[in-house]
Design a protein around this motif. Sequence first.
Motif, mmCIF file in Angstrom:
data_model
loop_
_atom_site.group_PDB
_atom_site.id
_atom_site.type_symbol
_atom_site.label_atom_id
_atom_site.label_comp_id
_atom_site.label_asym_id
_atom_site.label_seq_id
_atom_site.Cartn_x
_atom_site.Cartn_y
_atom_site.Cartn_z
ATOM 1 N N PHE A 161 0.826 -1.209 0.000
ATOM 2 C CA PHE A 161 0.000 0.000 0.000
ATOM 3 C C PHE A 161 0.861 1.261 0.000
ATOM 4 O O PHE A 161 0.513 2.250 -0.646
ATOM 5 N N ARG B 26 -1.231 4.337 -1.277
ATOM 6 C CA ARG B 26 -2.599 4.179 -0.743
ATOM 7 C C ARG B 26 -2.505 3.972 0.767
ATOM 8 O O ARG B 26 -3.007 2.989 1.303
ATOM 9 N N ARG C 138 -3.854 5.293 3.308
ATOM 10 C CA ARG C 138 -5.001 5.442 4.214
ATOM 11 C C ARG C 138 -5.568 4.090 4.637
ATOM 12 O O ARG C 138 -6.119 3.955 5.735
ATOM 13 N N TYR C 139 -5.417 3.076 3.795
ATOM 14 C CA TYR C 139 -5.996 1.773 4.122
ATOM 15 C C TYR C 139 -5.340 1.112 5.333
ATOM 16 O O TYR C 139 -6.053 0.624 6.226
ATOM 17 N N ILE D 64 -6.615 3.025 8.414
ATOM 18 C CA ILE D 64 -8.004 2.670 8.734
ATOM 19 C C ILE D 64 -8.053 1.299 9.402
ATOM 20 O O ILE D 64 -8.724 1.100 10.426
ATOM 21 N N GLY D 65 -7.322 0.344 8.825
ATOM 22 C CA GLY D 65 -7.293 -0.998 9.393
ATOM 23 C C GLY D 65 -6.779 -1.019 10.814
ATOM 24 O O GLY D 65 -7.301 -1.741 11.670
ATOM 25 N N ASN E 143 -7.978 -7.537 10.088
ATOM 26 C CA ASN E 143 -7.214 -6.474 9.438
ATOM 27 C C ASN E 143 -6.615 -6.976 8.123
ATOM 28 O O ASN E 143 -6.649 -6.279 7.100
ATOM 29 N N LEU F 39 -7.455 -5.512 4.400
ATOM 30 C CA LEU F 39 -6.427 -5.000 3.498
ATOM 31 C C LEU F 39 -6.354 -5.829 2.215
ATOM 32 O O LEU F 39 -6.056 -5.280 1.141
ATOM 33 N N ALA G 252 -9.116 -4.515 0.103
ATOM 34 C CA ALA G 252 -8.748 -3.171 -0.353
ATOM 35 C C ALA G 252 -7.700 -3.238 -1.464
ATOM 36 O O ALA G 252 -7.773 -2.489 -2.449
ATOM 37 N N ALA H 190 -7.847 -2.025 -5.257
ATOM 38 C CA ALA H 190 -6.888 -0.986 -5.674
ATOM 39 C C ALA H 190 -6.157 -1.370 -6.959
ATOM 40 O O ALA H 190 -5.848 -0.511 -7.782
#
Length: 216
Positions: free
Chosen positions: A145, A150, A152-153, A156-157, A192, A196, A199, A203
Motif C-alpha cells: 500500500f 494508498r 489510508r488503508y 483505517i485498518g 485487518n 487489506l 482493499a 486498488a
Amino acid sequence: MTLMLPAVIGLSATQINLFVNTFFASSCAEGSVSWLNYAFRLIFFPIGMVGVSLSIATLPVVSNQASRGNIEELKGAYISTTVLSLLFTIPASAGLIFLSQPIVSLIFEHGRFNAHDTLMTARALAFYAVGLFAYASLKIIVPVFYALNRTRYPVIGSFVTVLLNIIFVSMLLEPLQHCAIALSTSLCVLINFLFLSVALYRAVEGIGLSTCCKAF
C-alpha cells in the motif's frame, strides 16, 4: 512527509492497542501481563523470521514496479511472497498450538518460572498462534500500500482493530481471562489482513488466476 504521517498514525494505533491490552491484563490473575509478554516473545520469532524478512526483500521490488506502473508484476511479486509466507507460517502455527507447553517449558521453566506459569503462558501462546499467518502476511501487504501510495488503508485498518480489540476482549475476558487478550489480538489481526486484502484487490483491479500462475 506524506508517507511518514500515516506511518506515525498507524504506530499510535499500535500503542493504543498495547495500552488497552495491558489495562485488561492487569485486571486478570496475577502474572497475566508476564504470561502474555512471554507468549508474544515466542510468537514474534517466526513473524520476524518470515514476515519481516520477506517484507524487507519485497518492498524495493514492489516500490520499483509501482513507480514504473507495472501493476501486473507487482501483483505477481505480492502473491508469490504471500504464498511463500503461508507455506512457512501455517505449519509453524500448528506446531506452536500443539507443542506450546513443551516449548514454553523448555525455554522458560526455571527459577521462579514454575509449572503453573508454563501452563498459563502456553495457553496464551496457542491463542496467539491462531493468527500467526495473518501477522506475517500483514508485514508483507502493508508495504504494498505504501508503494502504491494508498496509505489510508493501513491506517483505517489499524484503528478498526483497536475498536474491535476492545469489543472482543470485553466479551471474552470473563470466561478466558488473559487468553481472551491473545485470542482477540489474533482475531483482530486476521480481520485487518482480510480488510487489506479486499482493499488491495480493489486498488489493483483484481488478482486473477493468471496472475497467480505468473507468480510461479
